[in-house]
Scaffold this motif. Structure first.
Motif, PDB file in Angstrom:
ATOM      1  N   GLU A   2       0.847  -1.207  -0.043  1.00 10.31           N
ATOM      2  CA  GLU A   2      -0.130   0.116   0.208  1.00 10.31           C
ATOM      3  C   GLU A   2       0.823   1.179  -0.087  1.00 10.31           C
ATOM      4  N   GLU A  54       1.628   1.818  -3.369  1.00  7.02           N
ATOM      5  CA  GLU A  54       0.770   2.347  -4.248  1.00  7.02           C
ATOM      6  C   GLU A  54       0.519   3.801  -4.168  1.00  7.02           C
ATOM      7  N   TYR A  64      -6.069  -7.707  -0.395  1.00  5.17           N
ATOM      8  CA  TYR A  64      -5.408  -6.589  -0.944  1.00  5.17           C
ATOM      9  C   TYR A  64      -4.783  -6.721  -2.404  1.00  5.17           C
TER      10      TYR A  64
END
Length: 621
Positions: free
Chosen positions: A60, A63, A268
């Motif tokens: 994440e 990201e 995820y």
């Protein structure tokens, strides 16, 4: 106080039950062991879920890094530029590398391996922590691969492939839109060093032979601790099975060991994080308890077996003594059993047995004497019956037509005097075969092929006697040629036809046909002719003689010919071999001919080499 048999049984069973109850501890241990195994599995599941959460958190972060790159106007304007303007490309490439990529490399100096933007117009910008020349890389294939694997809505895709073959990286890729248009104009890719992510996974203590591995959504290996482990996982369908499930656990055999596999799928990234640990290492802490439990169980079992042995001997020993006494009784030795004095039920049984033996021995002696006398009488009757059968067999062999043999010898002599030809050799050979076949005394162990060959030799001689050929039509399937028959049954019937059916001479219309078939498990040999036939009175008289089931003496009719002796004796010989249910069945009409059926059970017999040669010769003919 002496115990009765029932009390002994109760006492020994009580001891066995008490020791059996002590083995309940083994089952208690097994349940405890299973509970510990589940606890270990829960611990592993917790560890793997925590590792997955840390991995998702790390992904994440990158990201968000990709979001920061996409927010730069220079990146979007680069995708809208004219690809033929080299100066404009050079300006955008240097600006993006210095103002965007280098700042990210400074923030994440070890985690990121490479960042690149692939434009739909064919221009690309690459940068990494070391010198890199975009001229050495053709991004076309990479662009098509990422375009196919990234979603159109701009969300990220996590892949385990790299721009450069052989690099062990994790790639975060997403599609980019231009500055002036909402359409997709390129792809952004960030390649992360797998070794940096592995630090998150290697902190988990999985013992000496346990390891941690990651699979993508298609079951391909993203991470494995060693090349050997990668190749071992690639040989099996373990990846596909894990990728298609959610949270799974199962046992798999790897490298000759049973491994516990526990996996968890990340919502995820879509990756499946899995732990593999040897079962023997998981259960090592309780191996001492297991050994102790097994030892106690074996000792308990040994004691129980010892008591059972003692209990069994106390019952079986006197019963075995009774059994041995009964065996001697079966042999005719009426001997009383000698054993120790017992006051229980078995002692009373032995006493009753001895009393029974002493009384029965006297009765058996009287019955034996009576039976012996009866058996002697039966034996004498059997010997007389056997001699009668032998006499009948010998009489059958002596009933070969001597008149036929004498005429044959006279014909051979005439041929020898009048002409020098091969007919003499042919007749002598046929005669030799007939004599050799006829003098054998065993009625059985011949086949249909043997009998047909005997008829063939007879017809060879008959041809020279009557002065012209007369062929017999044989319509027997080859599969029935090995069927068993009684010796000298077919030729006497054919001879009887020549003597009676064609007594007035042979004409062109005359024929003899031999056919065979199976009917309800019986072999039927059918001999037909179109001779003079028989009157109803003569046929009835012949059938009565067949029904008497007795051999008959020679009866001579007018002209010196035997009257039906051959047919009756053939009928009786078949009954001697196969029983009274079989034999001849005769149908005839005056002026139309006669039909004779030989009924015998169907059985196949093996042929000797000479007999087999005869069958082959007949088949070729």
């Amino acid at each position: 106080m002496k115990l009765s048999l029932s009390r002994k049984l109760f006492l020994y069973f009580l001891i066995v039950i008490l020791f059996s109850l002590s083995t309940v501890g083994i089952f208690t241990y097994l349940k405890s062991s299973a509970a510990i195994d589940k606890q270990v599995e829960r611990y592993i599941s917790t560890v793997i879920e925590n590792a997955g959460a840390q991995t998702d958190q790390q992904l994440e972060t990158f990201e968000r890094v990709s979001n920061s790159i996409l927010s730069q106007q220079s990146v979007k304007r680069f995708l809208d530029m004219d690809p033929s303007d080299s100066y404009e490309y050079y300006r955008f490439a240097n600006g993006i590398r210095q103002d965007v990529f280098q700042k990210i490399f400074i923030t994440y100096p070890t985690q990121i391996h490479m960042i690149y933007i692939l434009g739909e117009h064919g221009r690309s910008i690459f940068d990494q922590n070391q010198s890199f020349s975009s001229l050495t890389v053709d991004p076309t294939n990479r662009y098509e691969e990422l375009k196919a694997k990234t979603p159109d809505n701009g969300e990220i895709a996590i892949l385990n492939t790299a721009m450069m073959n052989g690099e062990r990286v994790v790639t975060i890729a997403r599609k980019i839109r231009g500055y002036t248009s909402y359409a997709v104009k390129g792809i952004l890719a960030i390649e992360l060093n797998e070794s940096q992510l592995a630090t998150l996974w290697n902190n988990v203590d999985l013992g000496e032979n346990g390891f941690f591995f990651i699979l993508d959504s298609e079951g391909s290996i993203v991470y494995a601790p060693a090349a050997g482990t990668r190749s071992e996982l690639a040989k099996t369908d373990l990846g596909k099975r894990i990728a298609t499930g959610e949270n799974t656990r199962f046992i798999e055999k790897m490298n000759g060991k049973n491994m516990l596999i526990v996996s968890h799928k990340s919502t995820y990234s879509g990756w499946s994080l899995a732990v593999s640990m040897p079962l023997d290492e998981l259960r090592e802490p309780i191996s001492g308890i297991r050994s102790t439990t097994v030892t106690v169980g074996l000792v308990t079992l040994a004691i129980a077996l010892f008591l059972a042995f003692r209990f069994g001997n106390s019952i079986v020993r006197p019963i075995r003594t009774l059994k041995n006494g009964m065996r001697e009784t079966e042999k005719g030795n009426w001997i009383s059993i000698e054993s120790k004095q017992r006051d229980d039920e078995i002692g009373g049984l032995i006493h009753s047995y001895n009393l029974m033996v002493s009384r029965l021995s006297h009765m058996i002696e009287r019955v034996y004497d009576t039976e012996l006398s009866s058996q002697k009488t039966k034996l004498q009757l059997q010997e007389i019956e056997l001699e009668r059968h032998k006499a009948e067999f010998q009489a059958l062999q002596l009933q070969i037509n001597p008149h036929f043999l004498y005429n044959t010898l006279e014909t051979i002599n005439c041929y020898a005097i009048v002409q020098d030809s091969d007919e003499i050799s042919e007749m002598v050979e046929a005669m030799a075969f007939m004599l050799r076949y006829s003098i054998q005394t065993n009625l059985e162990e011949v086949t249909l092929a043997n009998e047909l060959n005997h008829v063939r030799n007879y017809m060879i001689i008959q041809k020279h006697r009557i002065g012209h050929d007369f062929e017999i039509e044989v319509a027997s399937p080859p599969s029935l040629l090995l069927s068993g028959m009684v010796r000298l049954t077919l030729q006497p019937i054919v001879e009887n036809i020549f003597q009676h059916a064609f007594a007035d001479g042979f004409e062109a219309k005359h024929f003899i046909r031999i056919d065979t078939c199976l009917e309800e498990g019986e072999l039927l040999v059918i001999v037909e002719d179109n001779g003079v036939g028989m009157t109803e009175e003569k046929l009835a008289r012949l059938r009565r003689r067949l029904d008497r089931n007795r051999l008959v003496e020679v009866e001579t009719a007018s002209g010196g010919r035997r009257s039906g002796i051959g047919l009756v004796n053939v009928h009786r010989r078949i009954q001697m071999v196969y029983g009274d249910a079989f034999g001849l069945r005769i149908d005839s009409s005056l002026g139309e001919g006669t039909r004779i059926v030989l009924r015998m059970p169907h059985e196949v017999r093996s042929l000797t080499k000479p007999e087999l040669a005869v069958v082959l010769k007949q088949e070729l003919a």
